[in-house]
Design a protein around this motif. Sequence first.
Motif, PDB file in Angstrom:
ATOM      1  N   ALA A  36       0.867  -1.168   0.000  1.00  0.00           N
ATOM      2  CA  ALA A  36       0.000   0.000   0.000  1.00  0.00           C
ATOM      3  C   ALA A  36       0.903   1.217   0.000  1.00  0.00           C
ATOM      4  O   ALA A  36       2.032   1.166   0.487  1.00  0.00           O
ATOM      5  CB  ALA A  36      -0.914   0.011   1.220  1.00  0.00           C
ATOM      6  N   VAL A  37       0.397   2.279  -0.576  1.00  0.00           N
ATOM      7  CA  VAL A  37       1.238   3.458  -0.722  1.00  0.00           C
ATOM      8  C   VAL A  37       0.499   4.724  -0.316  1.00  0.00           C
ATOM      9  O   VAL A  37      -0.722   4.755  -0.270  1.00  0.00           O
ATOM     10  CB  VAL A  37       1.709   3.613  -2.179  1.00  0.00           C
ATOM     11  N   VAL A  38       1.272   5.746  -0.009  1.00  0.00           N
ATOM     12  CA  VAL A  38       0.705   7.060   0.238  1.00  0.00           C
ATOM     13  C   VAL A  38       1.282   7.976  -0.833  1.00  0.00           C
ATOM     14  O   VAL A  38       2.509   8.002  -1.023  1.00  0.00           O
ATOM     15  CB  VAL A  38       1.098   7.599   1.620  1.00  0.00           C
ATOM     16  N   SER A  39       0.429   8.662  -1.510  1.00  0.00           N
ATOM     17  CA  SER A  39       0.889   9.665  -2.482  1.00  0.00           C
ATOM     18  C   SER A  39       1.590   9.139  -3.715  1.00  0.00           C
ATOM     19  O   SER A  39       2.596   9.701  -4.125  1.00  0.00           O
ATOM     20  CB  SER A  39       1.866  10.640  -1.823  1.00  0.00           C
ATOM     21  N   ARG A  40       1.089   8.083  -4.293  1.00  0.00           N
ATOM     22  CA  ARG A  40       1.671   7.637  -5.557  1.00  0.00           C
ATOM     23  C   ARG A  40       0.523   7.302  -6.469  1.00  0.00           C
ATOM     24  O   ARG A  40      -0.494   6.810  -6.039  1.00  0.00           O
ATOM     25  CB  ARG A  40       2.457   6.368  -5.373  1.00  0.00           C
ATOM     26  N   HIS A  41       0.697   7.493  -7.694  1.00  0.00           N
ATOM     27  CA  HIS A  41      -0.404   7.084  -8.545  1.00  0.00           C
ATOM     28  C   HIS A  41       0.028   6.488  -9.865  1.00  0.00           C
ATOM     29  O   HIS A  41      -0.706   5.810 -10.521  1.00  0.00           O
ATOM     30  CB  HIS A  41      -1.366   8.224  -8.794  1.00  0.00           C
ATOM     31  N   ARG A  42       1.242   6.692 -10.250  1.00  0.00           N
ATOM     32  CA  ARG A  42       1.646   6.198 -11.545  1.00  0.00           C
ATOM     33  C   ARG A  42       1.986   4.718 -11.497  1.00  0.00           C
ATOM     34  O   ARG A  42       2.707   4.276 -10.625  1.00  0.00           O
ATOM     35  CB  ARG A  42       2.893   6.934 -12.024  1.00  0.00           C
ATOM     36  N   SER A  43       1.454   4.019 -12.406  1.00  0.00           N
ATOM     37  CA  SER A  43       1.874   2.636 -12.651  1.00  0.00           C
ATOM     38  C   SER A  43       1.796   1.720 -11.441  1.00  0.00           C
ATOM     39  O   SER A  43       2.392   0.666 -11.430  1.00  0.00           O
ATOM     40  CB  SER A  43       3.308   2.604 -13.166  1.00  0.00           C
ATOM     41  N   MET A  44       1.089   2.124 -10.434  1.00  0.00           N
ATOM     42  CA  MET A  44       1.046   1.279  -9.255  1.00  0.00           C
ATOM     43  C   MET A  44      -0.348   0.710  -9.133  1.00  0.00           C
ATOM     44  O   MET A  44      -1.292   1.439  -8.904  1.00  0.00           O
ATOM     45  CB  MET A  44       1.325   2.110  -8.007  1.00  0.00           C
ATOM     46  N   ARG A  45      -0.467  -0.551  -9.248  1.00  0.00           N
ATOM     47  CA  ARG A  45      -1.791  -1.123  -9.066  1.00  0.00           C
ATOM     48  C   ARG A  45      -1.882  -1.681  -7.664  1.00  0.00           C
ATOM     49  O   ARG A  45      -1.985  -2.878  -7.453  1.00  0.00           O
ATOM     50  CB  ARG A  45      -2.056  -2.190 -10.115  1.00  0.00           C
ATOM     51  N   VAL A  46      -1.799  -0.799  -6.728  1.00  0.00           N
ATOM     52  CA  VAL A  46      -1.842  -1.215  -5.322  1.00  0.00           C
ATOM     53  C   VAL A  46      -2.747  -0.271  -4.544  1.00  0.00           C
ATOM     54  O   VAL A  46      -3.103   0.798  -5.029  1.00  0.00           O
ATOM     55  CB  VAL A  46      -0.438  -1.159  -4.698  1.00  0.00           C
ATOM     56  N   ASP A  47      -3.093  -0.697  -3.347  1.00  0.00           N
ATOM     57  CA  ASP A  47      -3.944   0.140  -2.517  1.00  0.00           C
ATOM     58  C   ASP A  47      -3.237   1.452  -2.230  1.00  0.00           C
ATOM     59  O   ASP A  47      -2.041   1.479  -1.958  1.00  0.00           O
ATOM     60  CB  ASP A  47      -4.269  -0.575  -1.209  1.00  0.00           C
ATOM     61  N   THR A  48      -4.000   2.491  -2.269  1.00  0.00           N
ATOM     62  CA  THR A  48      -3.388   3.812  -2.176  1.00  0.00           C
ATOM     63  C   THR A  48      -4.139   4.757  -1.249  1.00  0.00           C
ATOM     64  O   THR A  48      -5.361   4.815  -1.277  1.00  0.00           O
ATOM     65  CB  THR A  48      -3.357   4.463  -3.574  1.00  0.00           C
ATOM     66  N   VAL A  49      -3.403   5.470  -0.445  1.00  0.00           N
ATOM     67  CA  VAL A  49      -3.974   6.593   0.286  1.00  0.00           C
ATOM     68  C   VAL A  49      -3.531   7.811  -0.488  1.00  0.00           C
ATOM     69  O   VAL A  49      -2.331   8.093  -0.575  1.00  0.00           O
ATOM     70  CB  VAL A  49      -3.455   6.658   1.739  1.00  0.00           C
ATOM     71  N   GLN A  50      -4.479   8.479  -1.070  1.00  0.00           N
ATOM     72  CA  GLN A  50      -4.132   9.537  -1.998  1.00  0.00           C
ATOM     73  C   GLN A  50      -4.619  10.904  -1.547  1.00  0.00           C
ATOM     74  O   GLN A  50      -5.788  11.226  -1.654  1.00  0.00           O
ATOM     75  CB  GLN A  50      -4.739   9.198  -3.366  1.00  0.00           C
ATOM     76  N   PRO A  51      -3.716  11.712  -1.018  1.00  0.00           N
ATOM     77  CA  PRO A  51      -4.132  13.070  -0.687  1.00  0.00           C
ATOM     78  C   PRO A  51      -4.512  13.780  -1.971  1.00  0.00           C
ATOM     79  O   PRO A  51      -3.868  13.588  -2.998  1.00  0.00           O
ATOM     80  CB  PRO A  51      -2.876  13.699  -0.075  1.00  0.00           C
TER      81      PRO A  51
END
Lengths: 386, 386
Positions: free
Chosen positions: B196-211
Amino acid sequence: MTAPAHGQEVVPKFRGPATTAPLGVELSERETPLHPDTRRRAPAAHVTLDAVAREAGVSLATASRALNGTTRVRDDLRGRVRAAADLLGYIPNAHAQALASAEGNRTVGVICHDVGDPYFAGIASGVMRAAAEQDLLVMLASTFREPSREIAYVSMLRAQRARAILLIGSGFQDRAWERAMDAELEPYVRAGGRVAVVSRHRSMRVDTVQPENRAGAAALAASLVELGHRDFAVLSGPPELTTVADRLAGFREGLAAAGITLGRVVRGAFTREGGHAAARQLLAAGDARPTCVFAVTDVMAVGALAALREAGVRVPEDMSLAGFDDIPVVREVSPPLTTVALPLTEMGEQVIALALRTPSRAGRSRVLRIEGSVVLRGSTGAPPGS
Amino acid sequence: MTAPAHGQEVVPKFRGPATTAPLGVELSERETPLHPDTRRRAPAAHVTLDAVAREAGVSLATASRALNGTTRVRDDLRGRVRAAADLLGYIPNAHAQALASAEGNRTVGVICHDVGDPYFAGIASGVMRAAAEQDLLVMLASTFREPSREIAYVSMLRAQRARAILLIGSGFQDRAWERAMDAELEPYVRAGGRVAVVSRHRSMRVDTVQPENRAGAAALAASLVELGHRDFAVLSGPPELTTVADRLAGFREGLAAAGITLGRVVRGAFTREGGHAAARQLLAAGDARPTCVFAVTDVMAVGALAALREAGVRVPEDMSLAGFDDIPVVREVSPPLTTVALPLTEMGEQVIALALRTPSRAGRSRVLRIEGSVVLRGSTGAPPGS
DNA sequence: CCGGACCATGAAGGCGCTTTCAGAAAGCGC
DNA sequence: GCGCTTTCTGAAAGCGCCTTCATGGTCCGG
């Protein structure tokens, strides 16, 4: 314990409407392309060294040696093994490695009160930098100032067979706790574990990075006296923390050397809010106000500064304020805070170095004393009416 | 495996002289009492489950079951095993456990740019709190903003078979890097790892916390326009960071909505110093000065504020200043900074929750959008001469 | 051309634990 | 009291890797 497989899998092709969750956050799902075989919930096993060996057409032993370079391996074989490992995306299982080799693993444990606190963040940053250089992985735990949790973490780190355990931040003056902690640490050390601490001195026979809290506070007191102050107050923290006790004692000593007796001591939590509350309490008391206030940590001092400002007390014209630690923020507030500077990052680097260094003669623990230096900034000045 | 007992033990009663080390620190050794058998450098082996079983007079299997409670064990036996474990100070070897059980171990990996930075410290703090609740150990790594190091850490965490890997902080807009990262993550996920990631959106097919960087910056722009500003400048960070790109774009959009074109964009490092330098550069340029400056992060804004003060520019009278993130320090500086507030701690809690939650239908990644809220504080006001 | 020294390789034995699998003991109805 | 099920226990098979130990091969001097 997975749900029984359905004959037919139905994945609604539905781009979820933005369901609004509390707190102004929004949770949605997005569809992503997947490899066909990923759909089956059969977590593809990890690639093992065995597979690599087979792929390279060599024995397990040779593959291991080729990858670790422990023994000479014929060049062409080594090449084949490397290629196979690459091809298969082999990643060694650190657990298996740790179990098989007596070498221990490459992880160190760090326990602090709260990484969110700039003091610990600074030290942790130093630890991380040094760890990175040595190719070590750091397990970080925050106790949120709960003594029992600290012991629980030591236990977990023991289970992980961490190469070293670093305890960052003041210990607690509590006999039972000390005994429990000692009971946890002693077998660890006996089994070859390393322990090093920052800011602890009681009952710990381990390598220590010891900021000179006492001397630093005394020096600060002397400097403040030199500015002309005679009436002091201290915003203190939880008395069971050794750091608090030392700084308070040191400050008292420094004043005593000038023939001054410390006035009020107000106790607060070891946080910004604690400092804020303590300062308010100080102002609320009807007594004659001190001309100078010392908060035992910068974090508290920052809170106190806010409280003073809110109360209309000008710093330093009406009242001087000083802290301890020199965390980055004190340079940003206005007026910038007078404090006793500690090289936080460096302390972090030192403590891990201390832990990892080959042990000195059995039973000797090293103490690395860190002298703080008094830094006078805008928050302190001559007392009013002088 | 204990050392043979000595007939007579001789411990030199010698209090080592304090040897002085560089840097104003002092290194000394102190003598500590030791158990006789500790002197021999024969790292007392760890207590194994086998020893416990023998002590309790039961089989290995029973001991395991008694301690883990996986199956019913006769009460008296369980009691005996527990007692034996206690007596011997048994601590299970997490590596062996991880290896034997498919359960995986109880550790999660967190990779951020720098724990010393308050933004990451805030998120990390949230992660730690949530991890503590679930009895998980956190391995924390700082990349110090070096993309390759991030990939190396993912690899190490894979080797540790971390239950989840959390990537905190902006990714890099770099095709090669993205591919490499993906290659590292994909097998991990296939093998059952969670990401899982915070603040990423490119090419990542994973759970994301997106500000909502873009929307937040746009809203901020709107608020600033409403204050009367028309001439803006932005202190921007490294353009390869997605966060920077988004905030900049959002700010532009917000201005465009009011028919305003963004003036200068000065680039600086993603640090306090970067903000300081960028602000100086902005002032140095002969151009007409903007009435309002937006720094893409609070950390930079704080540096900028210092630079403005040093240059004698009053905030907000001469120039307004705003940041993004709402790290704690911005409330302490004066004037306190206008910013877009992000719930940092909560974001940390969310990202780990996201990673640990049972995966949704195969192939779906969740996106938790975090709306920032514009907080107007003292650092922004009406433009001069209005 | 042979024996010994030297080396790289493979087979196999753990490291400490979990987890089948089968067996012993106990409880039940008939 | 017999056969059955139900519990609980112990033996043993791994988990993935490192590391002796023994083996087959090569190179050297004699």
